[in-house]
Structures are given as structure tokens and as C-alpha cells.
Design a protein around this motif. Structure first.
Motif, PDB file in Angstrom:
ATOM      1  N   ILE A   1     -60.533  12.638  25.729  1.00 21.20           N
ATOM      2  CA  ILE A   1     -60.233  11.211  25.642  1.00 21.20           C
ATOM      3  C   ILE A   1     -58.796  11.015  25.169  1.00 21.20           C
ATOM      4  O   ILE A   1     -58.371  11.612  24.176  1.00 21.20           O
ATOM      5  N   GLY A   2     -58.065  10.164  25.874  1.00 22.69           N
ATOM      6  CA  GLY A   2     -56.710   9.805  25.451  1.00 22.69           C
ATOM      7  C   GLY A   2     -56.656   8.328  25.113  1.00 22.69           C
ATOM      8  O   GLY A   2     -56.772   7.487  26.009  1.00 22.69           O
ATOM      9  N   THR A   3     -56.539   8.002  23.849  1.00 21.72           N
ATOM     10  CA  THR A   3     -56.490   6.592  23.461  1.00 21.72           C
ATOM     11  C   THR A   3     -55.051   6.073  23.495  1.00 21.72           C
ATOM     12  O   THR A   3     -54.106   6.793  23.179  1.00 21.72           O
ATOM     13  N   VAL A   4     -54.939   4.820  23.886  1.00 19.25           N
ATOM     14  CA  VAL A   4     -53.637   4.148  23.908  1.00 19.25           C
ATOM     15  C   VAL A   4     -53.771   2.855  23.114  1.00 19.25           C
ATOM     16  O   VAL A   4     -54.728   2.104  23.291  1.00 19.25           O
ATOM     17  N   HIS A   5     -52.804   2.611  22.235  1.00 19.27           N
ATOM     18  CA  HIS A   5     -52.832   1.390  21.424  1.00 19.27           C
ATOM     19  C   HIS A   5     -51.470   0.714  21.456  1.00 19.27           C
ATOM     20  O   HIS A   5     -50.473   1.308  21.880  1.00 19.27           O
ATOM     21  N   ARG A   6     -51.424  -0.517  21.011  1.00 21.44           N
ATOM     22  CA  ARG A   6     -50.154  -1.232  20.921  1.00 21.44           C
ATOM     23  C   ARG A   6     -49.386  -0.734  19.699  1.00 21.44           C
ATOM     24  O   ARG A   6     -49.896  -0.755  18.581  1.00 21.44           O
ATOM     25  N   SER A   7     -48.154  -0.318  19.917  1.00 21.96           N
ATOM     26  CA  SER A   7     -47.350   0.201  18.815  1.00 21.96           C
ATOM     27  C   SER A   7     -46.643  -0.905  18.037  1.00 21.96           C
ATOM     28  O   SER A   7     -46.240  -0.700  16.891  1.00 21.96           O
TER      29      SER A   7
ATOM     30  N   PRO B   1     -45.444  -0.257  23.477  1.00 23.36           N
ATOM     31  CA  PRO B   1     -44.954  -1.459  22.809  1.00 23.36           C
ATOM     32  C   PRO B   1     -45.540  -2.767  23.310  1.00 23.36           C
ATOM     33  O   PRO B   1     -45.577  -3.750  22.577  1.00 23.36           O
ATOM     34  N   ASP B   2     -46.012  -2.787  24.546  1.00 22.22           N
ATOM     35  CA  ASP B   2     -46.501  -4.037  25.116  1.00 22.22           C
ATOM     36  C   ASP B   2     -47.619  -3.755  26.117  1.00 22.22           C
ATOM     37  O   ASP B   2     -47.969  -2.593  26.367  1.00 22.22           O
ATOM     38  N   SER B   3     -48.159  -4.812  26.691  1.00 19.30           N
ATOM     39  CA  SER B   3     -49.275  -4.661  27.626  1.00 19.30           C
ATOM     40  C   SER B   3     -48.884  -3.843  28.850  1.00 19.30           C
ATOM     41  O   SER B   3     -49.677  -3.038  29.348  1.00 19.30           O
ATOM     42  N   ALA B   4     -47.670  -4.060  29.342  1.00 17.01           N
ATOM     43  CA  ALA B   4     -47.214  -3.311  30.515  1.00 17.01           C
ATOM     44  C   ALA B   4     -47.210  -1.815  30.228  1.00 17.01           C
ATOM     45  O   ALA B   4     -47.603  -0.999  31.074  1.00 17.01           O
ATOM     46  N   GLY B   5     -46.786  -1.455  29.031  1.00 11.19           N
ATOM     47  CA  GLY B   5     -46.768  -0.044  28.648  1.00 11.19           C
ATOM     48  C   GLY B   5     -48.159   0.541  28.521  1.00 11.19           C
ATOM     49  O   GLY B   5     -48.412   1.686  28.910  1.00 11.19           O
ATOM     50  N   VAL B   6     -49.080  -0.258  27.980  1.00 12.73           N
ATOM     51  CA  VAL B   6     -50.475   0.180  27.867  1.00 12.73           C
ATOM     52  C   VAL B   6     -51.067   0.419  29.247  1.00 12.73           C
ATOM     53  O   VAL B   6     -51.683   1.465  29.513  1.00 12.73           O
ATOM     54  N   VAL B   7     -50.892  -0.534  30.141  1.00 14.55           N
ATOM     55  CA  VAL B   7     -51.426  -0.420  31.495  1.00 14.55           C
ATOM     56  C   VAL B   7     -50.864   0.819  32.188  1.00 14.55           C
ATOM     57  O   VAL B   7     -51.600   1.586  32.823  1.00 14.55           O
ATOM     58  N   SER B   8     -49.568   1.036  32.073  1.00 17.68           N
ATOM     59  CA  SER B   8     -48.919   2.185  32.706  1.00 17.68           C
ATOM     60  C   SER B   8     -49.479   3.497  32.169  1.00 17.68           C
ATOM     61  O   SER B   8     -49.763   4.421  32.941  1.00 17.68           O
TER      62      SER B   8
END
Length: 365
Positions: free
Chosen positions: A181-187, A225-232
Motif C-alpha cells: 500500500i502506498g498512501t498519499v496525503h496533502r503536505s 502539495p495540492d489535489s493535482a499532486g495527489v491525483v498524479s
């Protein structure tokens, strides 16, 4: 993200093609409301409206601007998506006509806002519901159910494989891979993070130990840093999972998980989100319509991981021309504007709450 749009010229052209005999200073289009009470009659007026605040509702405001301009072409609406905190600061300083915010005014903010309104008080009007979507990318898995306790384990780093027994137990009909599992969060600080962690905290049965707030506090994972980065990041990584606003999930064709709050997996849709918001506890009085979401709600068919964004406006105190323009825009957003939200990943206000918002807008003077 900064949005500042002017649609006055486009509106004049649109008004000629769609036969919406543009609202003059005195009359307006009448149309059926998508939720709440009946039809909207907009007394347009003229002038500029300058707004700032929440990025979570920015896509909604952006969609509304062009449509509203066709209805009231003599009002120009400019929205600056600087974030909720800055929006409130701008409003209390008298720099904007009203603010968009991911949360209602705190007591100290309300005091400053009331002072700026002079003859009235500032009221919080819920206007845009932004569900928090759990987005994932797991090869071969197109349906996934998770609960808050399991999500807390995943984002805390105690559940690290997709075939973990806790996940398998919620997905008996799926073949879960052993992928890491690779989690991604807003920094950076985020209202979405705040509401997601509130859900984990209230519904996670003690599994989430990192508190709540706009800043991410749990260790590990990848920050964006933002939603675009999370989606990517999620799209680029097999086994990735994160959380984004519903509008970002829909706009980027992300696969979203179902939430199980004790009655089986619930999909993110208008009905499930509306059910959770309808169960919220009123936190204001009169036309101050702030609500407290029950993030720990366990009700069949409800999706309680939601963010309610507000328009914060003076109930009284603006001059007559400005008041007319403010009421025109908020009348549109609380009636016909609600119909636009589902198409861009938001959810409309539940009927009862929409009716209260419409009445509060009508009372602005």
C-alpha cells in the motif's frame, strides 16, 4: 489556486442566444429549484461582487459564474480562491462582499465579522457539499470497500499490504493482491485533510491516534502539495490510495472506494451524502445555518465523510445596491445553482436545508 473570472461580456452574448430576457434591475428569470422550496425569482441589480476563500468550492463557483452571468448580465462576480482562512480575513477586513469557507466562523472570527457588518451580524450559509472521496489505484481491483478503522490503519502505516486480513474481510468477493500500500496525503494545510481526519477520528474506533486538523500529522506516506499532486501520485502508482474532494475525483475519473459504517459498503453519491448532511446537528440560531457533521454516523445508506462549505455574509449592513447584487447571486446558488453540482462532483443541499438557506438569503437586507 487563484480564480478570478469576469463573464459580463459572455453573458450579454449568451442572453441573446438563449432567450433569457436578461434580468433588468427589477425583474429576473424564474426557474425551478433543484432542491428545497419551489422556484427562484431573482431581482438582479447591477455592480461587481468580489469574493475570496475556499478552494474546495472553487470549481462550483467557477461553474456558477458563467451561468449566473447569463441570468444577471449586469453583475460581475470575481472569486479569488485563496483558501478559507484568507477568505475570512478579507471579509472581516471589509475587502470582499462575502467569503467562502470550509468551516463556519469561530467565535473570535464572528466577533470581527459582526463588527464589520455594523448594523447586523455575519451569518454562515451552507452552500456547497464536497464529499471526501477515497481514491485508489490497485491493478485488478475495480470495487473496494473500506471502513474508518481500516482506513486509519492504512494511513497510520499499521496495515501495509492490500491482502491484509482486515481488508480481505471487507472485500470477500474480491481477490486482493499482496501489493504494498502506498498512501498519499496533502503536505500543505488542507480543509480536505481536516475533514478526512475528523472522519477517521470519530468513526475509527480508536484506531486513529494522530488527531485532526488541516495539517497532516501521521508518519510515512508520500506528501503532495495540492489535489493535482495527489491525483498524479495515485494514478502513477499501483497500490496507491489517498483522499480528495469529490469534484477532483470526478474531474479526473478516479476510482473511489465504498465506505462501510456498519451497514455494508456505501457508494459516494448525492443520496448517501445528502443523508449524512441531513443528519447534521444545527449549530446556529435564526438565519445563521452552521451545522456540525456527525462524522461517526452509522446509518444505512449514509456517507459521512463530507465537507460542508459556507458563504459567510452580512445579514444586514451593506448598502442597497450591494445587498441586491449579493442576494441575486446567493438566490441563484441556493436554487438553480444547486442543479449544477452533481455534474462536477459535488452534492446538492438536502431539500430541508436548501429551503432554510433560501429563506435566509431572502431575509438579507
Amino acid at each position: 489556486m487563484k480564480l478570478s473570472r469576469t463573464y459580463a461580456l459572455a453573458a450579454v452574448m449568451a442572453a441573446g442566444t438563449i432567450a433569457l430576457s436578461a434580468c433588468s434591475d427589477n425583474v429576473a428569470a424564474s426557474s425551478d429549484s433543484g432542491s428545497g422550496s419551489g422556484s427562484s425569482k431573482i431581482d438582479c441589480g447591477t455592480g461587481n461582487l468580489n469574493l475570496s476563500g475556499s478552494t474546495a468550492q472553487a470549481k462550483a463557483i467557477d461553474a456558477w459564474q458563467s451561468d449566473f452571468a447569463a441570468v444577471c448580465p449586469d453583475i460581475t462576480v470575481n472569486y479569488d480562491g485563496t483558501g478559507s482562512g484568507q477568505g475570512i480575513t478579507d471579509f472581516t477586513a471589509g475587502k470582499t462582499d462575502f467569503a467562502g469557507s470550509d468551516s463556519y466562523l469561530k467565535p473570535e472570527e464572528a466577533t470581527a465579522a459582526d463588527a464589520m457588518c455594523k448594523t447586523g451580524k455575519a451569518i454562515n450559509l451552507p452552500m456547497v457539499i464536497s464529499p471526501v472521496a477515497i481514491v485508489y489505484n490497485i491493478k485488478g481491483v475495480d470495487k473496494l470497500t473500506l471502513d474508518a478503522k481500516t482506513l486509519a490503519g492504512i494511513f497510520s502505516g499499521t496495515i501495509t499490504k492490500w491482502d491484509d486480513p482486515a481488508i480481505v474481510a471487507l472485500n470477500k468477493d474480491a481477490k486482493m493482491p499482496s501489493t504494498t500500500i502506498g498512501t498519499v496525503h496533502r503536505s500543505k494545510d488542507s480543509g480536505t485533510t481536516d475533514n478526512f481526519t475528523k472522519f477517521l477520528d470519530k468513526a475509527g474506533a480508536g484506531a486513529w491516534t494522530f488527531g485532526t486538523g488541516k495539517g497532516w500529522k501521521a508518519p510515512g506516506g508520500e506528501g503532495a502539495p495540492d489535489s493535482a499532486g495527489v491525483v498524479s501520485a495515485v494514478k502513477a502508482t499501483d497500490g496507491a490510495i489517498s483522499y480528495v474532494d469529490g469534484s477532483d475525483a470526478k474531474g479526473n475519473n478516479m476510482t473511489t472506494a465504498l465506505l462501510d459504517t456498519g451497514h455494508g459498503g456505501v457508494a459516494l453519491d448525492d443520496a448517501s451524502v445528502g443523508k449524512a448532511v441531513a443528519a447534521a446537528t444545527p449549530a446556529g440560531t435564526g438565519n445563521d445555518l452552521k451545522v456540525d457533521i456527525n462524522y461517526g454516523l452509522s446509518e444505512a445508506g449514509a456517507y459521512p465523510a463530507v465537507l460542508v462549505t459556507y458563504e459567510i455574509v452580512c445579514e444586514k449592513g451593506k448598502d442597497a445596491d450591494k445587498t441586491k447584487a449579493i442576494k441575486a447571486f446567493l438566490t441563484y446558488t441556493s436554487t438553480d445553482g444547486q442543479k449544477k453540482l452533481s455534474d462536477i462532483g459535488y452534492s446538492p443541499l438536502p431539500a430541508e436545508l436548501a429551503s432554510k438557506v433560501q429563506k435566509a438569503v431572502a431575509a438579507i437586507s
